[in-house]
Design a protein around this motif. Structure first.
Motif: not given
Lengths: 106, 130
Positions: A10, A13-14, A16-19, A67
């Motif tokens: 989790r 992934e979070a 990677m989402e934020r870059g 988060h």
């Protein structure tokens, strides 16, 4: 054990989402905590320590702290800058001339 | 009297206090030109290399709790000062920062020293054990 894997998945992934680019993920082992930590209405005694090497923009930090704070399985979170080790230039203790310092201050 | 002075021949010098006389200034530690026997100026060849503290050359990390625990009191868990650890400025600052970080991240106990590290070799010279 599958829970810890899910937590790690989790968080990565979070990130990677934020870059952010994840370079390395280290497991520092599972041991009993040095002191009892109460988080999310539970008193924890044992925990697993993980270190994630990542590169990314500094604006991620505050959003990620939020988060991770909402995640129940994460007890303590923290971001540190990569330590730039410069210990090869250590020249030893240089004797300080206290007399000169005193006179200079005058 | 005046006649005798003229007969001497040397020019008459007005009286002058001894402090104003011109004398050759030759100081022993200054370099005098033209003397081959003078000592050659060079850096002290018997100079000792600068003293190194215990951590000189060792990278301090907040992760190795064992190293950090060596600079913490076993009874109260407080960080020892510079006069006890004998570290140089930089290393003392690094150690204290690393210890506080380890406290925050839940890697090192705060109020005491980890019992498994109590038998480590002593680095700090504690005169009055708390």
């Amino acid at each position: 054990k599958p829970e810890t894997a899910a937590v790690l998945k989790r968080t990565v992934e979070a990130l990677m989402e934020r870059g952010a680019v994840v370079r390395n993920l280290e497991n520092l082992g599972e041991r009993s905590l040095p002191y009892k930590i109460s988080k999310h209405k539970e008193r924890h005694r044992r925990g697993g320590y993980f270190l994630i090497d990542l590169e990314g923009p500094p604006s991620i930090v505050s959003t990620m702290m939020d988060h991770l704070g909402r995640d129940i399985d994460i007890i303590r979170r923290g971001f540190i800058k990569h330590p730039v080790s410069k210990t090869e230039e250590c020249s030893g203790i240089i004797p300080v001339n206290y007399e000169d310092k005193l006179i200079a201050n005058k | 009297m005046a006649v005798r002075a003229a007969a001497v021949g040397r020019p008459w010098r007005r009286l002058m206090p001894a402090a104003l006389w011109e004398r050759p200034r030759r100081l022993q530690h200054e370099w005098q030109p033209g003397h081959p026997d003078q000592p050659i100026q060079m850096e002290n060849p018997y100079k000792e290399p600068p003293k190194k503290c215990v951590l000189c050359g060792i990278n301090v990390d907040y992760k190795n709790v064992q190293l950090l625990s060596q600079f913490v009191s076993p009874h109260t868990g407080c960080i020892y000062g510079r006069h006890i650890t004998g570290l140089c400025n930089k290393k003392q600052k690094e150690i204290s920062k690393a210890i506080k970080r380890a406290h925050v991240f839940g890697l090192m106990p705060v109020m005491f020293k980890n019992p498994s590290f109590l038998t480590d070799p002593k680095i700090c010279n504690v005169k009055y054990p708390e």
